[in-house]
Design a protein around this motif. Structure first.
Motif, PDB file in Angstrom:
ATOM      1  N   VAL A 129       0.894  -1.159   0.000  1.00 32.99           N
ATOM      2  CA  VAL A 129       0.000   0.000   0.000  1.00 32.99           C
ATOM      3  C   VAL A 129       0.930   1.206   0.000  1.00 32.99           C
ATOM      4  O   VAL A 129       1.823   1.297   0.851  1.00 32.99           O
ATOM      5  CB  VAL A 129      -0.881   0.030   1.267  1.00 32.99           C
ATOM      6  CG1 VAL A 129      -1.812   1.232   1.227  1.00 32.99           C
ATOM      7  CG2 VAL A 129      -1.650  -1.262   1.414  1.00 32.99           C
TER       8      VAL A 129
ATOM      9  N   ARG B 298       1.527   5.331  -0.023  1.00 30.40           N
ATOM     10  CA  ARG B 298       0.987   6.675   0.213  1.00 30.40           C
ATOM     11  C   ARG B 298       2.147   7.668   0.157  1.00 30.40           C
ATOM     12  O   ARG B 298       3.283   7.319   0.479  1.00 30.40           O
ATOM     13  CB  ARG B 298       0.319   6.755   1.598  1.00 30.40           C
ATOM     14  CG  ARG B 298      -0.853   5.797   1.775  1.00 30.40           C
ATOM     15  CD  ARG B 298      -2.089   6.295   1.044  1.00 30.40           C
ATOM     16  NE  ARG B 298      -3.231   5.434   1.278  1.00 30.40           N
ATOM     17  CZ  ARG B 298      -3.601   4.436   0.469  1.00 30.40           C
ATOM     18  NH1 ARG B 298      -2.892   4.181  -0.629  1.00 30.40           N
ATOM     19  NH2 ARG B 298      -4.658   3.694   0.736  1.00 30.40           N
ATOM     20  N   GLU B 299       1.814   8.904  -0.216  1.00 29.70           N
ATOM     21  CA  GLU B 299       2.874   9.907  -0.344  1.00 29.70           C
ATOM     22  C   GLU B 299       2.460  11.192   0.344  1.00 29.70           C
ATOM     23  O   GLU B 299       1.288  11.592   0.307  1.00 29.70           O
ATOM     24  CB  GLU B 299       3.135  10.166  -1.834  1.00 29.70           C
ATOM     25  CG  GLU B 299       4.314  11.077  -2.126  1.00 29.70           C
ATOM     26  CD  GLU B 299       3.960  12.559  -2.154  1.00 29.70           C
ATOM     27  OE1 GLU B 299       4.864  13.367  -1.918  1.00 29.70           O
ATOM     28  OE2 GLU B 299       2.784  12.904  -2.382  1.00 29.70           O
ATOM     29  N   ALA B 300       3.404  11.813   1.001  1.00 38.05           N
ATOM     30  CA  ALA B 300       3.163  13.142   1.587  1.00 38.05           C
ATOM     31  C   ALA B 300       4.483  13.880   1.658  1.00 38.05           C
ATOM     32  O   ALA B 300       5.484  13.324   2.131  1.00 38.05           O
ATOM     33  CB  ALA B 300       2.559  13.027   2.986  1.00 38.05           C
ATOM     34  N   ASP B 301       4.465  15.107   1.200  1.00 41.50           N
ATOM     35  CA  ASP B 301       5.640  15.978   1.292  1.00 41.50           C
ATOM     36  C   ASP B 301       6.890  15.349   0.674  1.00 41.50           C
ATOM     37  O   ASP B 301       7.996  15.508   1.193  1.00 41.50           O
ATOM     38  CB  ASP B 301       5.909  16.350   2.764  1.00 41.50           C
ATOM     39  CG  ASP B 301       4.650  16.828   3.465  1.00 41.50           C
ATOM     40  OD1 ASP B 301       4.016  17.751   2.965  1.00 41.50           O
ATOM     41  OD2 ASP B 301       4.281  16.229   4.500  1.00 41.50           O
TER      42      ASP B 301
ATOM     43  N   ILE C 108       7.760  12.331   0.703  1.00 40.93           N
ATOM     44  CA  ILE C 108       8.138  11.096   1.395  1.00 40.93           C
ATOM     45  C   ILE C 108       7.105  10.024   1.039  1.00 40.93           C
ATOM     46  O   ILE C 108       5.900  10.297   1.038  1.00 40.93           O
ATOM     47  CB  ILE C 108       8.144  11.294   2.934  1.00 40.93           C
ATOM     48  CG1 ILE C 108       8.983  12.511   3.323  1.00 40.93           C
ATOM     49  CG2 ILE C 108       8.622  10.043   3.637  1.00 40.93           C
ATOM     50  CD1 ILE C 108      10.446  12.369   3.081  1.00 40.93           C
TER      51      ILE C 108
ATOM     52  N   PHE D 237       5.339   6.412   1.964  1.00 44.26           N
ATOM     53  CA  PHE D 237       5.078   5.495   3.071  1.00 44.26           C
ATOM     54  C   PHE D 237       4.536   4.210   2.464  1.00 44.26           C
ATOM     55  O   PHE D 237       3.502   4.228   1.788  1.00 44.26           O
ATOM     56  CB  PHE D 237       4.058   6.099   4.039  1.00 44.26           C
ATOM     57  CG  PHE D 237       4.528   7.382   4.657  1.00 44.26           C
ATOM     58  CD1 PHE D 237       5.138   7.384   5.902  1.00 44.26           C
ATOM     59  CD2 PHE D 237       4.390   8.589   3.992  1.00 44.26           C
ATOM     60  CE1 PHE D 237       5.588   8.563   6.470  1.00 44.26           C
ATOM     61  CE2 PHE D 237       4.840   9.771   4.553  1.00 44.26           C
ATOM     62  CZ  PHE D 237       5.440   9.757   5.800  1.00 44.26           C
ATOM     63  N   LEU D 238       5.228   3.133   2.685  1.00 46.86           N
ATOM     64  CA  LEU D 238       4.832   1.867   2.085  1.00 46.86           C
ATOM     65  C   LEU D 238       4.470   0.871   3.185  1.00 46.86           C
ATOM     66  O   LEU D 238       5.278   0.642   4.103  1.00 46.86           O
ATOM     67  CB  LEU D 238       5.984   1.264   1.270  1.00 46.86           C
ATOM     68  CG  LEU D 238       6.136   1.696  -0.197  1.00 46.86           C
ATOM     69  CD1 LEU D 238       6.445   3.180  -0.298  1.00 46.86           C
ATOM     70  CD2 LEU D 238       7.220   0.876  -0.867  1.00 46.86           C
ATOM     71  N   TYR D 239       3.288   0.304   3.099  1.00 41.82           N
ATOM     72  CA  TYR D 239       2.983  -0.838   3.959  1.00 41.82           C
ATOM     73  C   TYR D 239       3.217  -2.093   3.124  1.00 41.82           C
ATOM     74  O   TYR D 239       2.542  -2.319   2.121  1.00 41.82           O
ATOM     75  CB  TYR D 239       1.538  -0.804   4.477  1.00 41.82           C
ATOM     76  CG  TYR D 239       1.248  -2.029   5.287  1.00 41.82           C
ATOM     77  CD1 TYR D 239       1.793  -2.173   6.558  1.00 41.82           C
ATOM     78  CD2 TYR D 239       0.496  -3.079   4.761  1.00 41.82           C
ATOM     79  CE1 TYR D 239       1.590  -3.323   7.288  1.00 41.82           C
ATOM     80  CE2 TYR D 239       0.280  -4.230   5.498  1.00 41.82           C
ATOM     81  CZ  TYR D 239       0.834  -4.342   6.761  1.00 41.82           C
ATOM     82  OH  TYR D 239       0.631  -5.495   7.482  1.00 41.82           O
TER      83      TYR D 239
ATOM     84  N   THR E  80       5.956  -1.333   7.825  1.00 47.14           N
ATOM     85  CA  THR E  80       5.829  -0.030   7.188  1.00 47.14           C
ATOM     86  C   THR E  80       7.218   0.536   6.925  1.00 47.14           C
ATOM     87  O   THR E  80       8.081   0.492   7.799  1.00 47.14           O
ATOM     88  CB  THR E  80       5.043   0.926   8.107  1.00 47.14           C
ATOM     89  OG1 THR E  80       3.730   0.385   8.294  1.00 47.14           O
ATOM     90  CG2 THR E  80       4.927   2.313   7.500  1.00 47.14           C
TER      91      THR E  80
ATOM     92  N   ILE F  75       9.381   3.946   5.460  1.00 43.07           N
ATOM     93  CA  ILE F  75       9.326   5.374   5.143  1.00 43.07           C
ATOM     94  C   ILE F  75      10.506   5.673   4.230  1.00 43.07           C
ATOM     95  O   ILE F  75      11.661   5.485   4.623  1.00 43.07           O
ATOM     96  CB  ILE F  75       9.397   6.217   6.433  1.00 43.07           C
ATOM     97  CG1 ILE F  75       8.232   5.838   7.350  1.00 43.07           C
ATOM     98  CG2 ILE F  75       9.369   7.710   6.109  1.00 43.07           C
ATOM     99  CD1 ILE F  75       8.327   6.408   8.738  1.00 43.07           C
TER     100      ILE F  75
END
Lengths: 93, 300
Positions: free
Chosen positions: A14, A16-19, A21, A23-25, A32, A34
Motif C-alpha cells: 500500500v 501513500r505519499e506526503a511531502d 516522502i 510510506f509503504l505498507y 511499514t 518510510i
C-alpha cells in the motif's frame, strides 16, 4: 554486474505519499517503510521492468546530478542492499 | 456491584466498562476495593451485557501478606511480570495493570499514547510521552467546562470508522500537576497520593461526570497536537507537515505494528485528515490558549 533488479511494490505494497516522502505498507512482511525520494525512485524504476545496475543509476540521474563516480556506484549498491534486505527489491540472474 | 464471594468479604469481583473496553477487576483486599470504587464512582459496574475482555486481579503476594506489611501483585490475562507493590498502592497497581492489558491486547482500535478532548463533536488528540503534560492539559480542558475529557493515557481510533472512542479512566497526575489540578478542579475526586521511585508522586483524579456519562459517544478527530511542557517556556505553536505527523503518530502508537494493513490505513487517514501541530508552553493557562487557537483554525 550482470544481475538484474526487480520490485513488486505495486503488487505487494500500500503506497501513500506526503511531502515527497513515500510510506509503504509491505503486506508480505507486515512492515511499514518510510522512503526518501531517491529510494522510491529506485523502486519505481525496478518496478517498471527488471533493471540492471546501470539502468538504476540512469534512473537516479534523472532526478539527481550524478557523474557515475565509483563513490556514487558504491552508494547505490549500499542503497540496493538495504532495499533488498527490506524485501522491497529482489535480484534475478 | 454484585461481586459474589469476594465482595461479600469487602473485596471486589466485578466487570467495569470504560468506553469500549470491558474489564474484570478482582481483589480480596477491602482497602484496594474501596480505593477502586472511589476512583471509579459513576462508572458502569456489573452491566449484565458486559463480557470482560481484560482481567486484572490484585492479590497479596503471599497469603500472610494480606495481614502483615500488605504487599500486592497484579495478575492479568496477558501475563507481564510486575514488581509487587505495598498494599496501600492497590489503585496504582490496578491502573498499571489496566493500562498494560490494553497496551498489549487491544486489537480492535489503533492505540495512541495520547490524551484526548472533544468540543463541538470534534476530537483533539495530544500524543506525548510520560511527563510531557498531556494528562494535565486534557484534565484542565475537561474541568474547564468548555471541553469534554475523553482520556488521558490512550487515544483509541476505531479501525472501521476512524472515529476517536472515549476511554475516560481516572486521570494520572504527577508531582506539580496534582496541585495545579486541585486548584482547577475544586470539587474533583482525587485519590491518595502515591510516592513512586520512578515517577515521583502520583494521584488519580476521577474525570468530570460529563465525561463518564458520555463515554459511549465517539468524536471525529480534528487535529493532532503534540504538547511539550517546559518550565518557563514562552507559548509557541508550529504547524507540522503531514509526513511528520505520520512519523510521530507511528512512534506514539502501542499497537501499530500488530494491526497490519488496517492499522496503516487508519494511521494514514488520521494523518491525512487532521492537521498536526507542535505546541510548547510553560503553563497550563498558556497551553489552553494555544489549543483554543488550534481549534479556531480547524473549525469552519
Amino acid at each position: 554486474m550482470s544481475e538484474r533488479y526487480i520490485s513488486h511494490i505495486h503488487r505487494d505494497c500500500v503506497i501513500r505519499e506526503a511531502d515527497g516522502i513515500h510510506f509503504l505498507y509491505h503486506r508480505p512482511a507486515g512492515q511499514t517503510h518510510i522512503l526518501p525520494p531517491h529510494a522510491y525512485l529506485l523502486l519505481e524504476a525496478a518496478a517498471a521492468a527488471p533493471a540492471s545496475f546501470d539502468d538504476l543509476l540512469r534512473a537516479l540521474a534523472t532526478g539527481y546530478a550524478l557523474d557515475g563516480s565509483a563513490e556514487e556506484r558504491a552508494g547505490l549498491l549500499e542503497h540496493l542492499a538495504t532495499l533488498i534486505e527490506a524485501g522491497l527489491i529482489e535480484t534475478m540472474p | 456491584m454484585n461481586g459474589g464471594r469476594l465482595a461479600s468479604r469487602g473485596g471486589l469481583d466485578s466487570t467495569l466498562r470504560v468506553g469500549p473496553v470491558r474489564y474484570r477487576l478482582r481483589t480480596p483486599l477491602p482497602s484496594v476495593a474501596r480505593d477502586i470504587r472511589a476512583a471509579y464512582q459513576g462508572y458502569p459496574f456489573d452491566d449484565p451485557d458486559d463480557c470482560a475482555e481484560f482481567e486484572v486481579n490484585l492479590r497479596p503476594t503471599r497469603w500472610w501478606r494480606r495481614f502483615i506489611r500488605p504487599q500486592i501483585t497484579v495478575r492479568t490475562d496477558i501475563h507481564t511480570p510486575m514488581v509487587p507493590l505495598p498494599g496501600s498502592m492497590g489503585l496504582l497497581a490496578a491502573e498499571m495493570g489496566m493500562n498494560l492489558q490494553v497496551a498489549l491486547g487491544m486489537r480492535r482500535c489503533l492505540l495512541l499514547h495520547a490524551s484526548t478532548v472533544e468540543r463541538d463533536g470534534l476530537a483533539y488528540i495530544f500524543p506525548a510521552g510520560s511527563g510531557s503534560g498531556k494528562s494535565t492539559l486534557s484534565a484542565a480542558l475537561g474541568f474547564s467546562g468548555d471541553w469534554r475529557f475523553m482520556g488521558d493515557e490512550f487515544a483509541l481510533i476505531d479501525l472501521d470508522t476512524g472515529l476517536a472512542l472515549p476511554f475516560p479512566r481516572p486521570i494520572s497526575l504527577k508531582n506539580q500537576s496534582i496541585a495545579v489540578m486541585r486548584a482547577l478542579a475544586r470539587d474533583g475526586v482525587f485519590s491518595a497520593a502515591f510516592e513512586t521511585s520512578h515517577k515521583g508522586t502520583i494521584s488519580f483524579l476521577t474525570p468530570p461526570a460529563d465525561a463518564i456519562r458520555r463515554m459511549n459517544e465517539p468524536a471525529r478527530p480534528a487535529a493532532i497536537i503534540f504538547p511539550t511542557f517546559e518550565a518557563g517556556a514562552a507559548p509557541h505553536g508550529e504547524a507540522m507537515t503531514r509526513a511528520d505527523v505520520f512519523v510521530h503518530l507511528a512512534s506514539s502508537s502501542a499497537n501499530f505494528d500488530f494491526l497490519g494493513e488496517a492499522g496503516f490505513e487508519t494511521m494514514w487517514r488520521l494523518a491525512e485528515t487532521c492537521p498536526g501541530f507542535m505546541l510548547r508552553y510553560g503553563s497550563t493557562a498558556a497551553a489552553i490558549e494555544l489549543v483554543d487557537a488550534v481549534r479556531r483554525t480547524v473549525t469552519p
